[in-house]
Design a protein around this motif. Structure first.
Motif, short mmCIF file in Angstrom:
data_model
loop_
_atom_site.label_atom_id
_atom_site.label_comp_id
_atom_site.label_asym_id
_atom_site.label_seq_id
_atom_site.Cartn_x
_atom_site.Cartn_y
_atom_site.Cartn_z
N TYR A 199 0.84 -1.21 0.00
CA TYR A 199 0.00 0.00 0.00
C TYR A 199 0.88 1.26 0.00
N ASP A 200 1.90 1.29 0.86
CA ASP A 200 2.77 2.47 0.94
C ASP A 200 3.48 2.73 -0.38
N ASP A 201 3.96 1.64 -1.05
CA ASP A 201 4.65 1.83 -2.33
C ASP A 201 3.67 2.28 -3.41
N ALA A 202 2.44 1.77 -3.37
CA ALA A 202 1.44 2.21 -4.35
C ALA A 202 1.16 3.70 -4.20
N VAL A 203 1.03 4.15 -2.95
CA VAL A 203 0.81 5.58 -2.71
C VAL A 203 2.00 6.39 -3.21
N PHE A 204 3.22 5.90 -2.96
CA PHE A 204 4.42 6.61 -3.39
C PHE A 204 4.44 6.77 -4.91
N PHE A 205 4.21 5.68 -5.63
CA PHE A 205 4.28 5.76 -7.09
C PHE A 205 3.13 6.58 -7.67
N ARG A 206 1.96 6.51 -7.07
CA ARG A 206 0.87 7.34 -7.56
C ARG A 206 1.21 8.83 -7.41
N HIS A 207 1.91 9.15 -6.33
CA HIS A 207 2.34 10.55 -6.15
C HIS A 207 3.33 10.94 -7.24
N GLU A 208 4.23 10.03 -7.60
CA GLU A 208 5.19 10.31 -8.67
C GLU A 208 4.50 10.53 -10.01
N GLY A 223 21.27 -3.78 -7.22
CA GLY A 223 21.20 -5.03 -6.49
C GLY A 223 19.85 -5.29 -5.87
N THR A 224 19.07 -4.25 -5.60
CA THR A 224 17.79 -4.42 -4.92
C THR A 224 16.73 -4.98 -5.85
N ARG A 225 15.81 -5.78 -5.28
CA ARG A 225 14.66 -6.29 -6.02
C ARG A 225 13.37 -5.59 -5.57
N VAL A 226 13.49 -4.56 -4.76
CA VAL A 226 12.33 -3.79 -4.31
C VAL A 226 12.13 -2.62 -5.26
N PRO A 227 11.01 -2.55 -5.98
CA PRO A 227 10.84 -1.53 -7.03
C PRO A 227 11.02 -0.10 -6.54
N ARG A 228 10.49 0.22 -5.36
CA ARG A 228 10.62 1.60 -4.86
C ARG A 228 12.08 1.94 -4.61
N GLU A 229 12.82 1.03 -3.97
CA GLU A 229 14.24 1.28 -3.74
C GLU A 229 14.98 1.42 -5.07
N ALA A 230 14.66 0.57 -6.03
CA ALA A 230 15.32 0.64 -7.33
C ALA A 230 15.01 1.97 -8.03
N TYR A 231 13.79 2.40 -7.92
CA TYR A 231 13.39 3.67 -8.55
C TYR A 231 14.16 4.85 -7.94
N LEU A 232 14.28 4.87 -6.61
CA LEU A 232 15.00 5.96 -5.95
C LEU A 232 16.49 5.94 -6.31
N GLU A 233 17.08 4.74 -6.35
CA GLU A 233 18.49 4.64 -6.72
C GLU A 233 18.70 5.06 -8.17
N MET A 234 17.76 4.74 -9.05
CA MET A 234 17.85 5.16 -10.44
C MET A 234 17.81 6.68 -10.54
N ARG A 235 16.94 7.31 -9.77
CA ARG A 235 16.86 8.78 -9.79
C ARG A 235 18.13 9.43 -9.26
N GLU A 236 18.85 8.70 -8.40
CA GLU A 236 20.12 9.23 -7.88
C GLU A 236 21.24 9.13 -8.91
N GLY A 237 20.99 8.47 -10.01
CA GLY A 237 21.99 8.37 -11.07
C GLY A 237 22.71 7.04 -11.14
N LYS A 238 22.32 6.08 -10.31
CA LYS A 238 22.97 4.77 -10.37
C LYS A 238 22.53 4.03 -11.63
N PRO A 239 23.46 3.33 -12.30
CA PRO A 239 23.10 2.64 -13.55
C PRO A 239 22.13 1.50 -13.30
N VAL A 240 21.25 1.28 -14.28
CA VAL A 240 20.24 0.24 -14.18
C VAL A 240 20.38 -0.72 -15.35
N LEU A 241 19.75 -1.86 -15.22
CA LEU A 241 19.68 -2.84 -16.29
C LEU A 241 18.22 -3.08 -16.64
#
Length: 549
Positions: free
Chosen positions: A119-128, A163-181
Motif C-alpha cells: 500500500y505504501d509503495d502504491a501511494v508513493f508511485f501514484r504521487h510520482e 542489487g535491490t529487487r524492491v521496485p521503490r528502492e530501485a526507482y530511488l536509486e535510479m533517480r540518484e543516477g545509479k546505472p540500471v539494467l
C-alpha cells in the motif's frame, strides 16, 4: 576415448643420453595420443553405424537427448551406455490411451502468487505519477503512457545494475543516477502499472540455454493484463516498444511461438530514439523470445516454457519449473499456480521428460555423456541442440575469420596448426584429426583474429577432452565483451559461444587447461552474426529425421 599420457621422467638405469630419453618419451606420448584419437574415431564410426539410432546431424557428437513420439498403447523404453559395454541404465514402460499417458515420473508443483505492490509503495508511485494518468484512458493507453513516461526519465543503462529487487528502492536509486539494467526497468515499470490500477508482471527472455543454464544474452520486459486485447500483452520499457504478431499486440509466449514458426514478428517503437535502440542492439532483439520464463517472487521458483525444439533448463534444480501448457502462462497468477510437472530421474543423471505426447530422454550426467535409447514401438529421434543452435543462428552462413585449415597437415615444428599459438607447460602437440594438445596447468592454445569493429560475432567448435577440463573463450581483445565455458572429458562435443560485440577490432579465441589434461580442437569457426539471423533461424528450425523400428 583414452586419456592423454602424463609424462614423467625417472632416473635412467643405464648411461643413455638425456636428449634421447626425452625424445623416446615424446615419441611414446605422441604415439599414445594418435591411438587415442584413432580410438575416438572408431567409437564414433561404430555408434553411427548402428541402424537402431538415427543421428540427425552428422557431427560425430555422442547423442545426449532423444525424442520418442508415443504411439497408442504400451511402449517399453530401454536406456543403455555404449561406453560401458551397453550396460542397461534404466528400463520402464509407458502407456498412452488417447491423451492419458501413464508410467512416467510426475510431481504436482505449486507456484506461490506474485507479491502485490504494498500500500505504501502504491501511494508513493501514484504521487510520482501525479497529473500523468487520465481517468478516461483505457488500460492499453495507461500502459503506453507509463512506458513512455519511464523512458523519458534520465537514467543510464550499464553494468552492474541495481542489487535491490524492491521496485521503490530501485526507482530511488535510479533517480540518484545509479546505472540500471533491463531487469530493474521491468520491475519499476510493473510497479508503476500496478499503482495505476493495472495488473502486470515481469518476464525473462534469453537467446540461449546451454547445458541447462541461460547464456549471457538475456533480457527482461513486462506483460500487462489487457482482456480487451486477448490477455497478456508484452511491453518493453528498455526499448520503449511493444511487439506484434501479424500486426496485433502479442504476449511473450505468442511472440515465442511466432518466432519459432516463422510468422511475422515486429516491434512498434514509441519514437525514433526507440527505433535506434532496437536497430543498434548487439543482437536482433526478436531472437530473445526463444526462451521465456517467469519469476513470481524474487529468489523463488521460476516457471519456464519448455519447447520441444530447444534445449530445456536445468532438470535437477527444483527452482526451475517447466511446462509446455500455454494456458498456465496465460492464466492470471494473482492466486498462484498449481501444475503437474511430467519429468524425473529414471537413472543417475538420466531424465525422462514429457512435452505434449513426446517423451524426451536426456543424459545430464556430469561426465562421459552419450547413451543409447531403444523403443519397443514407434520411433526414436536424436536431438543435437548445439548443432541446431549453430544452424539456427546462421553460424555457417558467413565468412570464417578463424584460421584452422592446417589442422590435418602442418609443416610447422611441433605440430601447431597455422595461425595458432601455444603457451604454458605444453607436453605433446599433434595436428592429426584436429589440433591435439597435452599440457600441465595453464597450457593454452589461442589465436588473435582481426575482425570488423562494432560488429557481433559467434564462435563454434568441435572439441574432444580426454583428460582434465578445458576452458574455452571468445573475448574482445580490448577488454570488452566475452563468452566463456568449460568442457569436461568427453569423446566429442560442440560448443557455440554467446554473442560477443567487438569494439577493438580483434578477438581472442582461446582453449586453456585450468588443470593438467589433454584435448583436441577442430573445425573452429568465428563468424559475424548478421542482421538476417532471424531469417536463418526460421529457415533452419530442426526437422528431426526418424526411422521406424
Amino acid at each position: 576415448m583414452q586419456s592423454f599420457p602424463t609424462l614423467t621422467r625417472s632416473r635412467p638405469a643405464t648411461r643413455i643420453s638425456p636428449v634421447k630419453v626425452r625424445l623416446v618419451f615424446r615419441l611414446l606420448a605422441l604415439f599414445a595420443l594418435i591411438l587415442a584419437f584413432a580410438a575416438g574415431y572408431k567409437v564414433s564410426e561404430y555408434r553411427n553405424g548402428k541402424n537402431r539410432i538415427v543421428v540427425t546431424a552428422a557431427s560425430g557428437v555422442p547423442p545426449t537427448d532423444f525424442a520418442i513420439p508415443l504411439p497408442e498403447g504400451s511402449t517399453k523404453i530401454t536406456i543403455s551406455d555404449p561406453q560401458q559395454g551397453n550396460v542397461e541404465l534404466a528400463s520402464f514402460t509407458v502407456r498412452r490411451d488417447a491423451n492419458s499417458i501413464t508410467g512416467l515420473p510426475h510431481e504436482e508443483r505449486f507456484i506461490a502468487p506474485r507479491l502485490p505492490l504494498s500500500y505504501d509503495d502504491a501511494v508513493f508511485f501514484r504521487h510520482e505519477l501525479t497529473g500523468l494518468i487520465v481517468n478516461s484512458d483505457s488500460r492499453w493507453q495507461r500502459a503506453i503512457r507509463l512506458r513512455n513516461w519511464l523512458a523519458t526519465g534520465r537514467y543510464s543503462v550499464a553494468l552492474p545494475g541495481l542489487g535491490t529487487r524492491v521496485p521503490r528502492e530501485a526507482y530511488l536509486e535510479m533517480r540518484e543516477g545509479k546505472p540500471v539494467l533491463c531487469g530493474n526497468l521491468a520491475e519499476i515499470y510493473v510497479a508503476l502499472c500496478e499503482s495505476a490500477g493495472l495488473i502486470a508482471r515481469t518476464v525473462g527472455l534469453s537467446l540461449i540455454v546451454r547445458d541447462g543454464t541461460f547464456g549471457s544474452d538475456t533480457h527482461a520486459g513486462a506483460e500487462i493484463w489487457l482482456p480487451e486485447l486477448g490477455g497478456w500483452i508484452y511491453q518493453d520499457p528498455t526499448f520503449n516498444c511493444y511487439w506484434t504478431v501479424d500486426g496485433r499486440p502479442a504476449s511473450a509466449l505468442q511472440l515465442h511461438t511466432a518466432l519459432m514458426n516463422g510468422n511475422d514478428v515486429r516491434p512498434v517503437p514509441a519514437n525514433p530514439k526507440a527505433t535506434a535502440l532496437l536497430e543498434n542492439y548487439y543482437i536482433d532483439p526478436r531472437l530473445l523470445f526463444r526462451h521465456i520464463s517467469y519469476e513470481y517472487r524474487p529468489g523463488g521458483p521460476l516457471l519456464y516454457y519448455v519447447d520441444s525444439h530447444l534445449e530445456p533448463l536445468n532438470l535437477r534444480d527444483r527452482n526451475w519449473i517447466q511446462s509446455d501448457d500455454s494456458t498456465i502462462f496465460q492464466d492470471l497468477d494473482v492466486t498462484g499456480k498449481r501444475l503437474v510437472e511430467r519429468k524425473g530421474e529414471v537413472a543417475a543423471g538420466i531424465f525422462a521428460q514429457l512435452i505434449g505426447d513426446v517423451l524426451f530422454i536426456r543424459d545430464r550426467r556430469d561426465q562421459n555423456r552419450g547413451i543409447r535409447v531403444r523403443s519397443s514401438s514407434g520411433i526414436v529421434q536424436v536431438c543435437s541442440y548445439e548443432h541446431w543452435r549453430a544452424e539456427e543462428l546462421g553460424l555457417f552462413q558467413g565468412k570464417n575469420y578463424a584460421q584452422n585449415g592446417s589442422f590435418d597437415v602442418s609443416g610447422i615444428v611441433q605440430g601447431v596448426a597455422a595461425g595458432w599459438n601455444i603457451s604454458g607447460p605444453t607436453e605433446v602437440l599433434s595436428t592429426l584429426g584436429g589440433q591435439g594438445m597435452a599440457a600441465q596447468t595453464g597450457g593454452r592454445l589461442w589465436q588473435r583474429i582481426a575482425v570488423e569493429p562494432g560488429k557481433r560475432y559467434l564462435m563454434y567448435a568441435k572439441i574432444s577432452v580426454a583428460r582434465g577440463s578445458l576452458m574455452w573463450s571468445l573475448v574482445d581483445a580490448g577488454k570488452g565483451m566475452e563468452s566463456r565455458g568449460v568442457v569436461r572429458p568427453t569423446q566429442m562435443t560442440e560448443i557455440v559461444s554467446d554473442v560477443v560485440e567487438c569494439r577493438s577490432g580483434y578477438l581472442d579465441v582461446s582453449f586453456e587447461l585450468p588443470e593438467a589434461g589433454g584435448f583436441r580442437v577442430m573445425n573452429v569457426i568465428v563468424t559475424n552474426l548478421g542482421s538476417n539471423a532471424v531469417q536463418h533461424m526460421q529457415q533452419a528450425l530442426p526437422t528431426i529425421e526418424s526411422a521406424r523400428r
